[in-house]
Design an enzyme around this catalytic site. Sequence first.
Site, PDB file in Angstrom:
ATOM      1  CG  PHE A 123      -1.749   1.344   1.005  1.00  0.00           C
ATOM      2  CD1 PHE A 123      -2.867   0.907   0.059  1.00  0.00           C
ATOM      3  CD2 PHE A 123      -1.455   2.506   1.656  1.00  0.00           C
ATOM      4  CE1 PHE A 123      -3.720   1.958   0.914  1.00  0.00           C
ATOM      5  CE2 PHE A 123      -2.560   3.705   1.541  1.00  0.00           C
ATOM      6  CZ  PHE A 123      -3.518   2.956   0.767  1.00  0.00           C
ATOM      7  CG  ASP A 209       5.565   3.301   2.301  1.00  0.00           C
ATOM      8  OD1 ASP A 209       5.785   4.307   3.034  1.00  0.00           O
ATOM      9  OD2 ASP A 209       4.550   3.342   1.319  1.00  0.00           O
ATOM     10  CE  LYS A 238      -0.509   5.023   8.038  1.00  0.00           C
ATOM     11  NZ  LYS A 238      -1.688   5.256   8.037  1.00  0.00           N
TER      12      LYS A 238
HETATM   13  C1  LIG Z   1       3.032   2.151   3.666  1.00  0.00           C
HETATM   14  C2  LIG Z   1       1.712   3.877   3.147  1.00  0.00           C
HETATM   15  N1  LIG Z   1       2.272   4.545   2.477  1.00  0.00           N
HETATM   16  C3  LIG Z   1       1.703   5.335   2.477  1.00  0.00           C
HETATM   17  C4  LIG Z   1       0.470   5.536   2.866  1.00  0.00           C
HETATM   18  C5  LIG Z   1      -0.221   6.472   2.505  1.00  0.00           C
HETATM   19  O1  LIG Z   1      -0.227   7.612   3.245  1.00  0.00           O
HETATM   20  P1  LIG Z   1      -1.288   8.832   3.209  1.00  0.00           P
HETATM   21  O2  LIG Z   1      -2.428   8.332   4.082  1.00  0.00           O
HETATM   22  O3  LIG Z   1      -0.756   9.826   4.599  1.00  0.00           O
HETATM   23  O4  LIG Z   1      -1.556   9.484   1.781  1.00  0.00           O
HETATM   24  C6  LIG Z   1       0.121   4.344   3.532  1.00  0.00           C
HETATM   25  C7  LIG Z   1      -0.838   4.642   4.135  1.00  0.00           C
HETATM   26  O5  LIG Z   1      -1.938   4.041   5.707  1.00  0.00           O
HETATM   27  C8  LIG Z   1       1.138   3.548   4.562  1.00  0.00           C
HETATM   28  O6  LIG Z   1       0.696   2.882   5.230  1.00  0.00           O
END
Ligand SMILES: Cc1ncc(COP(=O)(O)O)c(C=O)c1O
Length: 387
Positions: A123, A209, A238
Amino acid sequence: MANYTRLPVSFRHGKGCWLWDDAGEKYLDALSGIAVCGLGHAHPAVSHAIKEQADLLLHTSNVYNIELQEQLARRLNALCATESVFFCNSGAEANEAAIKIARRYGHSRDISHAKIIVMDGAFHGRTLATLSATGNSKAKEGFAPLVEGFAQVPYNDIDAVATYSDDPNVVAVMVEPIQGEGGICIPDENYLPELRKLCSDNKWLLITDEIQSGIGRSGRWLGAQHSGVKADVITLAKGLANGVPIGACLAHGVAAKMLGPGSHGSTFGGNPLACRAALAVINTIEQDDLMRNAAVMGEYLKKGFETRLAGLVIVKEIRGQGLLIGIELNTPCAELAKKALDKHMLINVTAERVIRLLPPLILQQSEADLIIETVSDLITDFAGQNT
Ligand SMILES: Cc1ncc(COP(=O)(O)O)c(C=O)c1O
């Protein structure tokens, strides 16, 4: 718009790991706003930083120097062994920046149709490019045509990535050191080091990520630090400012040089308020030894669940690193989030059958005990109804 499935509760205030709803009822937060409020709610260091900064300056523009942004960049570069940082407002934007860096890197090597290897179950966000990089077909439903240039392979499968070694268009591999939304999936010990080597051998950028796994949640600043792996590009969001919106894309080496003046930007990105809050978060994690607490409490929770849930056939696996914990059941269990809410505990279910626990890094043992007891009882009752 109706894009969220919301649970029937609304919170008015919080303190530490606890939240109070509009009827004054108290809840234990074992989710931290999905890995955001690592310092819990209303932490005095963050509140103080925000209040003081609000009286000084909220926003100017990235057309001027922003001293707090530079301070934060220096801190992050030191913690993550990187050289430069682009600031934005969310995880998806941080990943967009990483994807754009990889594309520019491709162009710098005369690769005009750059391909980035991404993982099943990943994700990376909801913007079109990050959605295209996401390995969840449900999230993509109805949004075609997606952005091209991503090749998806199984997670934790180094051979699947290696098959791309002959593909001249590959410029990068993008991976979560621990998959969060995908179900708290922790790869084999040698996976990230082998991925690092494969990327270096093939001149691919390694993009990690760390939006969910970073900022102390796994017991280290970065999830990849457990295996000693240094990525070329790292994304954070986050937990970085405990709820004040911020995202960051960190880079070193050739990747740090890809975005020159005018190539990318963000109006709000790295504004004084968000940077001040992030600096308060980083200082507090260090001063209060919260990464150690996350590691100790994470082990305590796992052991507690292993004892309480031993022999329960419905439980497939209990896994986690620090305070990223997943309890995988052998059946879909989305309803458990509401059942937990009824017991005044906030948890979440991801990947259909994984109970996800992301409590604040400040979690105390008595609170961990309550999580173990409440969640174990829920699972035991659920198992009874499903036999
Ligand atoms: C691993 C990861 N990358 C990217 C995101 C996307 O972040 P945002 O919701 O702040 O755009 C999330 C959100 O859950 C995530 O867990």
